[in-house]
Design an enzyme around this catalytic site. Sequence first.
Site, PDB file in Angstrom:
ATOM      1  N   ALA A  14       0.799  -1.190   0.020  1.00 45.21           N
ATOM      2  CA  ALA A  14       0.007  -0.008  -0.092  1.00 45.21           C
ATOM      3  C   ALA A  14       0.924   1.275  -0.010  1.00 45.21           C
ATOM      4  O   ALA A  14       0.390   2.390  -0.346  1.00 45.21           O
ATOM      5  CB  ALA A  14      -0.939  -0.020   1.322  1.00 45.21           C
ATOM      6  N   GLY A  16       3.325   1.574  -2.031  1.00 45.52           N
ATOM      7  CA  GLY A  16       4.119   1.670  -3.475  1.00 45.52           C
ATOM      8  C   GLY A  16       3.528   2.482  -4.550  1.00 45.52           C
ATOM      9  O   GLY A  16       2.392   3.060  -4.198  1.00 45.52           O
ATOM     10  N   ARG A  47       5.608  -2.852   4.623  1.00 44.68           N
ATOM     11  CA  ARG A  47       6.823  -2.979   5.770  1.00 44.68           C
ATOM     12  C   ARG A  47       7.089  -1.699   6.572  1.00 44.68           C
ATOM     13  O   ARG A  47       7.389  -1.683   7.621  1.00 44.68           O
ATOM     14  CB  ARG A  47       8.226  -3.360   4.945  1.00 44.68           C
ATOM     15  CG  ARG A  47       8.144  -5.009   4.554  1.00 44.68           C
ATOM     16  CD  ARG A  47       9.490  -5.233   3.899  1.00 44.68           C
ATOM     17  NE  ARG A  47      10.487  -5.669   4.992  1.00 44.68           N
ATOM     18  CZ  ARG A  47      10.548  -6.615   5.791  1.00 44.68           C
ATOM     19  NH1 ARG A  47       9.808  -7.590   5.388  1.00 44.68           N
ATOM     20  NH2 ARG A  47      11.517  -6.630   6.561  1.00 44.68           N
ATOM     21  N   VAL A  86       5.261 -10.401   5.206  1.00 39.75           N
ATOM     22  CA  VAL A  86       4.514 -11.376   4.581  1.00 39.75           C
ATOM     23  C   VAL A  86       4.800 -13.003   4.868  1.00 39.75           C
ATOM     24  O   VAL A  86       4.142 -13.830   4.757  1.00 39.75           O
ATOM     25  CB  VAL A  86       4.693 -11.259   3.086  1.00 39.75           C
ATOM     26  CG1 VAL A  86       4.269 -10.047   2.486  1.00 39.75           C
ATOM     27  CG2 VAL A  86       6.265 -11.537   2.694  1.00 39.75           C
ATOM     28  N   LYS A 148       0.255  -8.133 -12.968  1.00 36.64           N
ATOM     29  CA  LYS A 148       1.219  -8.852 -13.805  1.00 36.64           C
ATOM     30  C   LYS A 148       2.890  -8.342 -13.314  1.00 36.64           C
ATOM     31  O   LYS A 148       2.613  -7.356 -12.533  1.00 36.64           O
ATOM     32  CB  LYS A 148       1.253  -8.523 -15.407  1.00 36.64           C
ATOM     33  CG  LYS A 148       1.865  -7.132 -15.576  1.00 36.64           C
ATOM     34  CD  LYS A 148       1.950  -6.743 -16.987  1.00 36.64           C
ATOM     35  CE  LYS A 148       2.647  -5.503 -17.274  1.00 36.64           C
ATOM     36  NZ  LYS A 148       3.169  -4.990 -18.362  1.00 36.64           N
ATOM     37  N   ASP A 177      -5.221  -7.234 -16.204  1.00 35.06           N
ATOM     38  CA  ASP A 177      -4.554  -6.787 -17.338  1.00 35.06           C
ATOM     39  C   ASP A 177      -5.187  -5.457 -17.604  1.00 35.06           C
ATOM     40  O   ASP A 177      -6.111  -5.430 -18.154  1.00 35.06           O
ATOM     41  CB  ASP A 177      -4.616  -7.635 -18.556  1.00 35.06           C
ATOM     42  CG  ASP A 177      -3.682  -7.067 -19.785  1.00 35.06           C
ATOM     43  OD1 ASP A 177      -3.429  -5.953 -19.952  1.00 35.06           O
ATOM     44  OD2 ASP A 177      -3.429  -7.992 -20.702  1.00 35.06           O
ATOM     45  N   HIS A 178      -4.438  -4.332 -17.351  1.00 40.03           N
ATOM     46  CA  HIS A 178      -5.245  -3.036 -17.253  1.00 40.03           C
ATOM     47  C   HIS A 178      -5.536  -2.544 -18.626  1.00 40.03           C
ATOM     48  O   HIS A 178      -6.297  -1.811 -18.769  1.00 40.03           O
ATOM     49  CB  HIS A 178      -4.409  -1.968 -16.408  1.00 40.03           C
ATOM     50  CG  HIS A 178      -3.003  -1.520 -17.288  1.00 40.03           C
ATOM     51  ND1 HIS A 178      -1.798  -2.177 -17.302  1.00 40.03           N
ATOM     52  CD2 HIS A 178      -3.000  -0.549 -18.442  1.00 40.03           C
ATOM     53  CE1 HIS A 178      -1.156  -1.537 -17.791  1.00 40.03           C
ATOM     54  NE2 HIS A 178      -1.625  -0.782 -18.707  1.00 40.03           N
ATOM     55  N   HIS A 240      -0.735  -7.832 -22.843  1.00 38.77           N
ATOM     56  CA  HIS A 240      -1.609  -6.716 -23.478  1.00 38.77           C
ATOM     57  C   HIS A 240      -1.895  -7.129 -24.952  1.00 38.77           C
ATOM     58  O   HIS A 240      -3.062  -6.893 -25.567  1.00 38.77           O
ATOM     59  CB  HIS A 240      -0.851  -5.163 -23.466  1.00 38.77           C
ATOM     60  CG  HIS A 240      -0.473  -4.943 -22.063  1.00 38.77           C
ATOM     61  ND1 HIS A 240      -1.258  -5.330 -21.006  1.00 38.77           N
ATOM     62  CD2 HIS A 240       0.304  -4.143 -21.359  1.00 38.77           C
ATOM     63  CE1 HIS A 240      -0.787  -4.758 -19.728  1.00 38.77           C
ATOM     64  NE2 HIS A 240       0.242  -4.250 -19.958  1.00 38.77           N
ATOM     65  N   LYS A 340       9.758   0.937 -26.552  1.00 38.02           N
ATOM     66  CA  LYS A 340      10.079   2.393 -25.579  1.00 38.02           C
ATOM     67  C   LYS A 340      10.901   3.201 -26.224  1.00 38.02           C
ATOM     68  O   LYS A 340      11.477   2.948 -27.397  1.00 38.02           O
ATOM     69  CB  LYS A 340      10.619   1.945 -24.210  1.00 38.02           C
ATOM     70  CG  LYS A 340       9.580   1.201 -23.460  1.00 38.02           C
ATOM     71  CD  LYS A 340      10.508   0.838 -21.888  1.00 38.02           C
ATOM     72  CE  LYS A 340       9.400   0.204 -21.076  1.00 38.02           C
ATOM     73  NZ  LYS A 340       8.388   1.198 -20.769  1.00 38.02           N
ATOM     74  N   LYS A 345       3.702   8.400 -28.224  1.00 35.32           N
ATOM     75  CA  LYS A 345       2.949   7.618 -27.213  1.00 35.32           C
ATOM     76  C   LYS A 345       1.554   7.239 -27.891  1.00 35.32           C
ATOM     77  O   LYS A 345       0.651   8.102 -28.135  1.00 35.32           O
ATOM     78  CB  LYS A 345       2.759   8.521 -25.951  1.00 35.32           C
ATOM     79  CG  LYS A 345       1.989   7.708 -24.858  1.00 35.32           C
ATOM     80  CD  LYS A 345       2.136   8.308 -23.668  1.00 35.32           C
ATOM     81  CE  LYS A 345       0.851   7.763 -22.603  1.00 35.32           C
ATOM     82  NZ  LYS A 345       1.386   6.297 -22.230  1.00 35.32           N
TER      83      LYS A 345
END
Length: 490
Positions: A14, A16, A47, A86, A148, A177-178, A240, A340, A345
């Site tokens: 949480a 991150g 943590r 964890v 993923k 998978d967004h 994707h 990349k 984009k």
Amino acid sequence: MIENPKSIIVIFGATGDLAKRKLFPSIYRLYKNGSISKNFAVIGVARSPLSNEDFRANVTKSVQSAGSTNEVEEFSSHFYYQPFDVTSSSSYQALKQLMGTLDGDYNTDGNRIFYLAMAPEFFGTIASNLKAEGLTETSGWKRLVIEKPFGRDLPSAQKLNSELREAFDESEIYRIDHYLGKEMVQNIEVIRFSNAIFEPLWNNRYISNIQITSSETLGVEDRGRYYESSGALRDMVQNHMLQMVALLAMEPPIKLNPREIRSEKVKVLRALRPFSQDEVDDYFVRGQYSAGLMDEKEVKGYREEKSVDPDSNTETFVAGKLLIDNFRWAGVPFYIRTGKRMAAKSTKIIVQFKDIPMNLYYNRGEKVEPNLLVIHIQPEEGITLHLNVKKSGKDISTTPIKLAYSSSSIDGINTPEAYERLIYDCMRGDMTNFTHWDEVALSWSFIDQISQAWESTKAYDFPNYESGSMGPKKADELLQNEGTHWWPVQ
């Protein structure tokens, strides 16, 4: 399916970046627009030793940075924090106790979502401990949400799946998978199956080829360590890109429900033409970016990025030709490319229709452009249909025009963000836009053919495309050899 669902959501990781940038703002928007009941609580675990007040301040900052301010304090009051190890039994027992308390306070009926927004090496450990410590024993429903990568090849994915299935049924595992949450990816089914002008033409009699491009202008930034073990093939193509291919190529499902839609997608993945390792270079091209100019600024090459091997063999670009060996698609190439540090984009799907058998205007010496259907996925959202019409004037000659619809300009800020839609679907129990294990296994089986060939041979031409370009020349040759070319995405 339940409307206005209520649940306790436990977010592992949480503190991150994913939680801050995507999850907190998405849950807030669901709360604000009334999609979820006010009977919900979010427990963040990580943590770091934070208090509830510190965690709520982080949530408030995250939501405000996403452009929202109304009722943020009331929203953040639903958030609780617990420092967590964890591997520690006591951490799970403390979490179990807190969930029991909040279940009573918020009347969530024992409904629980465990969202693993952290490093994948902990997925199996967490799932096993959730069951061993009794957190999966509840009077309501339970669901496990996984980001993923789901493994890095078929054997590792099978091992992870076995670990998860010891604690959760397949019907309780939501693999995100967004891309499947994006507005125009979900629109693929609607465009195909609700328009009589497209579905009868959606086959090898009328379609010449389909191109899918997902290009990024950013480099690997601070993700060098992760990217070295992944590369563009595992990071983008395995999930994707193949998911978009499956949606474009699947047969009409019997019903629009998760089971039938997934069944048709699986059939497409099964029909992908396999090839030997010696044939990989005939179907796929890999690339790695060098230094270059972007927006008039010098940018580093991949090998100069942080935590990247100076002699790295990792690809930052993939282009490929996929063939689907079934009755509908025999002979139609699906071209994919992703990379990349590219010029734009953009994520676009371009369906190129075949030329008319006897085009009268060719006989007059005119160049007549092919008909294209373009599905714009990001950054703009919408569809464009390319047609030929008569030029203004006395002569009967042709000119191309575009009929365009942009959902982003019409719906604007009301367009649901991908994570918002997927979290809501998970809370409602709708698995349509989540990946089934069969899809994961088949996609890894296909990708492993390529990765094994590339890992066993050194790419001696790396780096082979300049930052700010659209990839290596070999990617252009892949299509030129077939008498076609990549359509522009800008």
